[in-house]
Design a protein around this motif. Structure first.
Motif, PDB file in Angstrom:
ATOM      1  N   ARG A   1       0.861  -1.184   0.000  1.00  0.00           N
ATOM      2  CA  ARG A   1       0.000   0.000   0.000  1.00  0.00           C
ATOM      3  C   ARG A   1       0.897   1.234   0.000  1.00  0.00           C
ATOM      4  O   ARG A   1       1.944   1.247   0.650  1.00  0.00           O
ATOM      5  N   ARG A   2       0.434   2.254  -0.710  1.00  0.00           N
ATOM      6  CA  ARG A   2       1.163   3.517  -0.709  1.00  0.00           C
ATOM      7  C   ARG A   2       0.635   4.339   0.464  1.00  0.00           C
ATOM      8  O   ARG A   2      -0.549   4.656   0.552  1.00  0.00           O
ATOM      9  N   ILE A   3       1.541   4.667   1.383  1.00  0.00           N
ATOM     10  CA  ILE A   3       1.191   5.463   2.561  1.00  0.00           C
ATOM     11  C   ILE A   3       2.152   6.648   2.587  1.00  0.00           C
ATOM     12  O   ILE A   3       3.367   6.450   2.585  1.00  0.00           O
ATOM     13  N   ALA A   4       1.585   7.846   2.606  1.00  0.00           N
ATOM     14  CA  ALA A   4       2.389   9.072   2.588  1.00  0.00           C
ATOM     15  C   ALA A   4       3.393   9.037   1.429  1.00  0.00           C
ATOM     16  O   ALA A   4       4.573   9.330   1.592  1.00  0.00           O
ATOM     17  N   ASN A   5       2.910   8.616   0.267  1.00  0.00           N
ATOM     18  CA  ASN A   5       3.688   8.555  -0.974  1.00  0.00           C
ATOM     19  C   ASN A   5       4.858   7.574  -0.922  1.00  0.00           C
ATOM     20  O   ASN A   5       5.824   7.722  -1.663  1.00  0.00           O
ATOM     21  N   LYS A   6       4.778   6.579  -0.045  1.00  0.00           N
ATOM     22  CA  LYS A   6       5.822   5.565   0.046  1.00  0.00           C
ATOM     23  C   LYS A   6       5.156   4.195   0.067  1.00  0.00           C
ATOM     24  O   LYS A   6       4.201   3.967   0.806  1.00  0.00           O
ATOM     25  N   TRP A   7       5.683   3.275  -0.749  1.00  0.00           N
ATOM     26  CA  TRP A   7       5.142   1.918  -0.765  1.00  0.00           C
ATOM     27  C   TRP A   7       5.598   1.167   0.473  1.00  0.00           C
ATOM     28  O   TRP A   7       6.762   1.248   0.867  1.00  0.00           O
TER      29      TRP A   7
END
Length: 158
Positions: free
Chosen positions: A138-144
């Motif tokens: 999942r991408r969270i705060a633009n980080k995978w």
């Protein structure tokens, strides 16, 4: 809006076609960027496992991360305890990946890959392992980040 609204009016239809052609390459480029980022995440996370970097492994995973391993479901705390228990052995792990597919849907993605690992003990003895794995990210705060990993051991065929 139906297509019959465009009959006799080529400009709106042409504009719609041109916009879709312009957007498509941008989406394809982003898909490639995300695919590479997911592959890199998986490879880098296995490096953290190989050098027993439990802090970085935790950073690579979501808060609700799960590992499905050998018929059991592990949470991040159980996996970290297991990794930490192996650190004293001073074993060395090398990994080779063969990615079969990477799929991205907005802020969720998954990768399917084969993993071959060699684990070498301090006395020089080594053992080879093979798995077929799926990772959901999942991408969270633009980080995978890794949300779920499912690992199936590939048994040696007679």
């Amino acid at each position: 809006m139906s297509i019959d609204l465009f009959m006799g009016k080529p400009f709106p239809l042409l504009l719609l076609i041109l916009l879709s052609l312009a957007i498509s390459p941008a989406l394809q480029a982003q898909y490639k960027v995300d695919s590479v980022a997911i592959i890199t995440l998986v490879k880098e996370d296995y490096k953290t496992l190989g050098n027993f970097d439990t802090l970085q492994h935790r950073r690579n995973c979501t808060y609700d991360y799960k590992l499905v391993e050998d018929g059991e479901i592990w949470d991040i705390d159980r996996e970290i305890k297991y990794i930490a228990s192996k650190a004293a052995s001073k074993q060395v792990r090398t990994n080779e990946f063969n990615f079969k597919s990477v799929t991205v849907y907005s802020t969720t993605g998954y990768a399917i890959y084969e993993l071959r690992s060699t684990i070498t003990q301090p006395d020089g003895s080594s053992k080879n392992y093979s798995w077929f794995e799926t990772v959901i990210v999942r991408r969270i705060a633009n980080k995978w980040k890794i949300a779920l990993m499912h690992s199936t051991a590939i048994k040696d065929k007679p």
